[in-house]
Motif scaffolding. Structure first.
Motif, mmCIF file in Angstrom:
data_model
loop_
_atom_site.group_PDB
_atom_site.id
_atom_site.type_symbol
_atom_site.label_atom_id
_atom_site.label_comp_id
_atom_site.label_asym_id
_atom_site.label_seq_id
_atom_site.Cartn_x
_atom_site.Cartn_y
_atom_site.Cartn_z
ATOM 1 N N GLU A 252 0.827 -1.218 0.000
ATOM 2 C CA GLU A 252 0.000 0.000 0.000
ATOM 3 C C GLU A 252 0.859 1.265 0.000
ATOM 4 O OE1 GLU A 252 -3.361 0.003 -0.167
ATOM 5 O OE2 GLU A 252 -3.176 -2.168 -0.358
ATOM 6 N N HIS A 254 1.863 3.063 2.473
ATOM 7 C CA HIS A 254 1.233 4.095 3.301
ATOM 8 C C HIS A 254 1.616 3.844 4.755
ATOM 9 C CE1 HIS A 254 -1.445 7.258 4.264
ATOM 10 N NE2 HIS A 254 -2.297 6.498 4.915
ATOM 11 N N HIS A 257 4.706 -0.804 8.725
ATOM 12 C CA HIS A 257 4.159 -1.650 9.792
ATOM 13 C C HIS A 257 5.254 -2.020 10.789
ATOM 14 C CE1 HIS A 257 0.208 -2.357 8.062
ATOM 15 N NE2 HIS A 257 0.791 -2.418 6.881
ATOM 16 N N CYS A 312 -4.920 -1.392 8.070
ATOM 17 C CA CYS A 312 -4.383 -1.141 6.718
ATOM 18 C C CYS A 312 -5.084 -2.038 5.708
ATOM 19 C CB CYS A 312 -2.880 -1.414 6.749
ATOM 20 S SG CYS A 312 -2.034 -1.197 5.185
ATOM 21 N N ARG A 320 1.378 1.593 12.059
ATOM 22 C CA ARG A 320 2.360 2.058 11.064
ATOM 23 C C ARG A 320 3.065 3.344 11.470
ATOM 24 N NH1 ARG A 320 -1.862 2.506 6.534
ATOM 25 N NH2 ARG A 320 -3.131 2.471 8.411
#
Ligand code: DLL
Length: 434
Positions: A252, A254, A257, A312, A320
């Motif tokens: 992703e 973004h 993790h 997520c 994250r």
């Protein structure tokens, strides 16, 4: 293969927390019995008489700082005898003495598994060929990315950093699909490939980058992706916490993790040490939950970031890190104004015609002076639109608007700034030498 350890990676928050609590209780007892340094600190913090009952009780534990590693140099923080250690790493400190970290068999296996998860999360798949251009040696980057690739069953070329011509030859001839390196080195590799006459699209099979070990901005990501024609994912870690692999961006792209079954994260106010609310930006602090040879409680990283707790799209609930933007000890104070190198990068990378390489120099005449030396984008340099005066003025104005201090801007010919093979050194503070 999107997940390396599906049950642990897909674990729901409540289950992660239960596991964290169980592990936290155990590791506190473990260090109290095995490491004299922690025995003393825990006694001072009265953790014996008031033990950990819930996860928030982590806040009762003392912080561990880089200085504690130095003052226990070299082996004082080991919780196992030397005969159980199977590997050491060390990072260079500013004081000359290295920071030493040790791993027993269990720790090496854990680190390897976490790196396996990182590759899988980033989108590595069986059949990928990894060109590992992180330095092999005392630095954790080389071996960390090596072990992780092998854990996933990927072929790895242990290139180490440097010798860029040979890197390019291997990249082409061996059909490397994944490049693991610092983002600044990846940019350099892209630059050299063009210079050497390679056709990035036709000659290379590269599709994914596993980049980290230094701060880089979203704009820098776009440049790496465009230059190399790949997806560039961010990987975070530090030697004290095994090395790379504390947190990794999934497909992703973004946030990274954090493998929270192994690392219990907190964010604190770097000035006061106060624990911040989830989602607030501050200094990252981690407690290692299962490390055997050298467990660290509440290790203060000095890295600044925000942790996002939202679920997520990728199916992982592990919170994250929304990009590490810099370090609390990176902050420059220029004429009383706080300036972060990441702000300068953000401004520069957003201006058309600015290249990827820059340097921030601070010195003092009577007052502090900020000097930004920046290369012009090679594509722009020879073009008819290039007007040095306008570009220089735009950069000066935008820097002043964001930083609120004046910076003397110097435009440089592409290729002027010395390229680095590992972490880029972008800030030179000459005041420290005065
Ligand atoms: O740099 C481990 C590593 C190797 C991470 C390869 C990722 C990839 P150290 O040399 O001990 O370990 O440096 C750790 O580097 O505290 C951060 O300040 C910085 N850092 C590491 N990864 C990132 C990142 C390795 N993705 C220090 N973004 C850390 C920003 C990073 N800063």
């Amino acid at each position: 293969m999107a997940f390396f350890e599906p049950p642990l990676e897909k674990m729901r928050p409540a289950k992660i927390e239960a596991l964290q609590l169980q592990r936290l209780k155990k590791i506190v007892r473990y260090v109290a019995t095995r490491v004299p340094f922690y025995r003393k600190r825990l006694k001072q913090a009265k953790v014996n008489s008031d033990p950990i009952g819930k996860l928030e009780d982590v806040q009762k534990l003392p912080f561990t700082m880089k200085d504690d590693l130095r003052s226990n140099y070299p082996y004082g923080l080991l919780a196992v005898p030397i005969e159980d250690i199977v590997e050491f790493h060390a990072s260079s400190g500013t004081t000359g003495k290295p920071t030493v970290v040790g791993y027993n068999r269990h720790d090496l296996e854990t680190w390897t598994r976490l790196m396996g998860r990182c590759y899988a999360a980033a989108g590595a798949r069986k059949g990928d060929v990894v060109q590992n251009a992180y330095g092999y040696g005392l630095f954790t980057g080389g071996l960390g990315f090596h072990y992780g690739a092998q854990a996933l069953g990927l072929a790895v070329w242990p290139m180490s950093s440097g010798n860029t011509k040979r890197q390019l030859l291997f990249m082409k001839d061996m059909g490397s699909t994944i490049l693991a390196s610092t983002p600044s080195y990846a940019l350099y590799v892209g630059e050299e490939a063009k210079k050497e006459g390679y056709n990035l699209e036709k000659d290379f099979k590269l599709r994914l980058g596993m980049f980290g070990a230094e701060p880089w901005s979203e704009e820098a990501r776009r440049k790496v992706q465009d230059t190399l024609g790949i997806r560039a994912n961010d990987c975070y870690g530090l030697s004290e916490l095994y090395g790379p692999g504390v947190a990794m961006e999934c497909e992703e792209q973004h946030g990274l993790h954090i493998w929270t079954d192994e690392f219990l994260p907190e964010t604190i106010d770097p000035a006061t040490g106060k624990v911040l609310e989830p989602g607030e930006r501050g200094e990252l602090v981690f407690t290692m939950l299962t490390r055997e040879a050298m467990p660290l409680l509440r290790y203060r990283t000095r890295d600044l970031a925000r942790i996002d707790m939202e679920e997520c799209e990728c199916g992982r609930y592990h919170p994250r890190i929304m990009r590490v933007t810099g370090r609390s000890d990176d902050m420059l104070i220029i004429g009383g104004v706080n300036v972060f190198p990441s702000q300068v990068e953000h401004v520069l990378m957003g201006i058309e015609g600015v290249g990827e390489w820059y340097e921030i120099i601070v010195d003092r005449d009577i007052l502090d002076r900020l000097h930004v030396r920046v290369e012009v984008d090679p594509k722009f340099y020879g073009s008819p639109e290039f007007d040095p005066q306008i570009l220089q003025q735009t950069i000066t104005e935008e820097l002043r608007a964001v930083l609120t201090v004046f910076a003397r801007v110097e435009l440089l010919k592409p290729g002027t700034i010395t390229r680095t093979e590992g972490k880029a050194k972008r800030v030179v503070d000459l005041r420290k030498q005065l």
